[in-house]
Write a protein that holds these residues in place. Structure first.
Motif, PDB file in Angstrom:
ATOM      1  N   ARG A 214      63.372  27.037  57.178  1.00  0.00           N
ATOM      2  CA  ARG A 214      61.649  27.309  56.762  1.00  0.00           C
ATOM      3  C   ARG A 214      61.465  26.132  55.873  1.00  0.00           C
ATOM      4  O   ARG A 214      60.163  25.384  56.355  1.00  0.00           O
ATOM      5  CB  ARG A 214      61.377  28.126  55.819  1.00  0.00           C
ATOM      6  CG  ARG A 214      60.957  29.724  57.414  1.00  0.00           C
ATOM      7  CD  ARG A 214      61.432  30.793  56.214  1.00  0.00           C
ATOM      8  NE  ARG A 214      61.288  32.079  57.410  1.00  0.00           N
ATOM      9  CZ  ARG A 214      61.381  32.837  57.147  1.00  0.00           C
ATOM     10  NH1 ARG A 214      61.412  33.499  55.818  1.00  0.00           N
ATOM     11  NH2 ARG A 214      61.368  34.190  57.689  1.00  0.00           N
ATOM     12  N   GLU A 215      62.376  25.560  54.521  1.00  0.00           N
ATOM     13  CA  GLU A 215      61.679  24.314  53.558  1.00  0.00           C
ATOM     14  C   GLU A 215      61.942  23.364  54.712  1.00  0.00           C
ATOM     15  O   GLU A 215      60.913  22.209  54.932  1.00  0.00           O
ATOM     16  CB  GLU A 215      63.122  24.651  52.639  1.00  0.00           C
ATOM     17  CG  GLU A 215      62.106  26.064  51.748  1.00  0.00           C
ATOM     18  CD  GLU A 215      63.162  25.905  50.580  1.00  0.00           C
ATOM     19  OE1 GLU A 215      63.901  24.940  50.609  1.00  0.00           O
ATOM     20  OE2 GLU A 215      63.064  26.807  49.621  1.00  0.00           O
ATOM     21  N   VAL A 216      62.868  23.467  55.390  1.00  0.00           N
ATOM     22  CA  VAL A 216      63.234  21.964  56.424  1.00  0.00           C
ATOM     23  C   VAL A 216      61.567  21.782  56.969  1.00  0.00           C
ATOM     24  O   VAL A 216      61.473  20.920  56.909  1.00  0.00           O
ATOM     25  CB  VAL A 216      64.416  22.129  56.729  1.00  0.00           C
ATOM     26  CG1 VAL A 216      64.781  20.640  57.945  1.00  0.00           C
ATOM     27  CG2 VAL A 216      65.759  22.021  56.276  1.00  0.00           C
ATOM     28  N   LYS A 217      61.464  22.730  57.601  1.00  0.00           N
ATOM     29  CA  LYS A 217      60.636  22.185  58.958  1.00  0.00           C
ATOM     30  C   LYS A 217      59.429  22.199  57.749  1.00  0.00           C
ATOM     31  O   LYS A 217      58.269  21.685  58.772  1.00  0.00           O
ATOM     32  CB  LYS A 217      60.070  23.827  59.785  1.00  0.00           C
ATOM     33  CG  LYS A 217      59.149  24.037  60.454  1.00  0.00           C
ATOM     34  CD  LYS A 217      59.161  25.730  61.116  1.00  0.00           C
ATOM     35  CE  LYS A 217      58.232  25.489  62.324  1.00  0.00           C
ATOM     36  NZ  LYS A 217      57.853  26.638  62.653  1.00  0.00           N
TER      37      LYS A 217
ATOM     38  N   GLU B 289      59.099  20.699  55.228  1.00  0.00           N
ATOM     39  CA  GLU B 289      59.322  19.011  54.773  1.00  0.00           C
ATOM     40  C   GLU B 289      58.834  18.320  56.007  1.00  0.00           C
ATOM     41  O   GLU B 289      58.839  17.106  55.751  1.00  0.00           O
ATOM     42  CB  GLU B 289      60.468  19.258  54.218  1.00  0.00           C
ATOM     43  CG  GLU B 289      60.246  19.619  52.632  1.00  0.00           C
ATOM     44  CD  GLU B 289      59.690  18.939  51.820  1.00  0.00           C
ATOM     45  OE1 GLU B 289      59.670  18.040  51.654  1.00  0.00           O
ATOM     46  OE2 GLU B 289      59.275  19.573  51.511  1.00  0.00           O
ATOM     47  N   LEU B 290      59.646  18.309  56.915  1.00  0.00           N
ATOM     48  CA  LEU B 290      60.033  17.416  58.490  1.00  0.00           C
ATOM     49  C   LEU B 290      58.193  17.037  58.899  1.00  0.00           C
ATOM     50  O   LEU B 290      58.068  15.919  59.500  1.00  0.00           O
ATOM     51  CB  LEU B 290      60.457  17.934  59.455  1.00  0.00           C
ATOM     52  CG  LEU B 290      62.093  17.914  59.285  1.00  0.00           C
ATOM     53  CD1 LEU B 290      62.626  18.780  60.865  1.00  0.00           C
ATOM     54  CD2 LEU B 290      62.606  16.087  59.154  1.00  0.00           C
ATOM     55  N   LYS B 291      56.907  18.134  58.475  1.00  0.00           N
ATOM     56  CA  LYS B 291      56.016  18.200  59.298  1.00  0.00           C
ATOM     57  C   LYS B 291      54.950  17.331  58.163  1.00  0.00           C
ATOM     58  O   LYS B 291      54.047  16.471  58.670  1.00  0.00           O
ATOM     59  CB  LYS B 291      55.031  19.905  59.029  1.00  0.00           C
ATOM     60  CG  LYS B 291      55.568  20.363  60.000  1.00  0.00           C
ATOM     61  CD  LYS B 291      54.131  21.491  59.737  1.00  0.00           C
ATOM     62  CE  LYS B 291      55.102  23.179  61.190  1.00  0.00           C
ATOM     63  NZ  LYS B 291      54.209  24.097  60.819  1.00  0.00           N
ATOM     64  N   LYS B 292      55.597  17.280  57.103  1.00  0.00           N
ATOM     65  CA  LYS B 292      54.365  16.148  55.791  1.00  0.00           C
ATOM     66  C   LYS B 292      55.773  14.680  56.146  1.00  0.00           C
ATOM     67  O   LYS B 292      55.176  13.899  55.699  1.00  0.00           O
ATOM     68  CB  LYS B 292      55.412  16.517  54.261  1.00  0.00           C
ATOM     69  CG  LYS B 292      55.099  17.847  53.518  1.00  0.00           C
ATOM     70  CD  LYS B 292      55.326  17.643  52.373  1.00  0.00           C
ATOM     71  CE  LYS B 292      55.189  19.388  52.080  1.00  0.00           C
ATOM     72  NZ  LYS B 292      55.585  19.250  50.515  1.00  0.00           N
ATOM     73  N   VAL B 293      56.250  14.689  56.700  1.00  0.00           N
ATOM     74  CA  VAL B 293      57.376  13.255  57.076  1.00  0.00           C
ATOM     75  C   VAL B 293      56.191  12.260  58.253  1.00  0.00           C
ATOM     76  O   VAL B 293      55.621  12.242  59.189  1.00  0.00           O
ATOM     77  CB  VAL B 293      58.518  13.319  57.944  1.00  0.00           C
ATOM     78  CG1 VAL B 293      59.059  12.267  58.247  1.00  0.00           C
ATOM     79  CG2 VAL B 293      59.668  13.647  56.985  1.00  0.00           C
TER      80      VAL B 293
END
Length: 93
Positions: free
Chosen positions: A42-45, A47-51
């Motif tokens: 969930r945290e990876v998802k 963070e990937l939205k912030k890239v």
């Protein structure tokens, strides 16, 4: 012949209680590991939205620069190799 219950195990016996305790602890640890993996994903998802992903044009431009530099360096190193090989042949006769 039945055993009389002792005060420590309440009649269940130590071995069976330890086996159940081990299974319960193992199940709890496995559940915690699964929860940690889910939390991580969930945290990876998030963070990937912030890239800020590069555009297609930027990606093609960067890739082109890298390929050109690699080709130039390869040619340079090839020429150096040929020159040093000839120099070694001259020295060794």
């Amino acid at each position: 012949m039945a055993r009389a219950p002792d005060s420590k195990s309440g009649g269940w016996g130590f071995e069976s209680l330890l086996a159940c305790h081990h299974l319960i602890l193992t199940s709890i640890r496995e559940f915690q590991v699964v929860n940690e993996i889910i939390k991580f994903l969930r945290e990876v998802k998030i963070e990937l939205k912030k890239v800020n992903w590069p555009s297609r044009k930027e990606t093609i431009g960067s890739t082109s620069v890298v390929l050109v530099v690699v080709i130039i360096v390869a040619i340079f190193l090839g020429l150096i190799d040929i020159g040093l090989s000839r120099l070694v042949r001259i020295i060794l006769g």
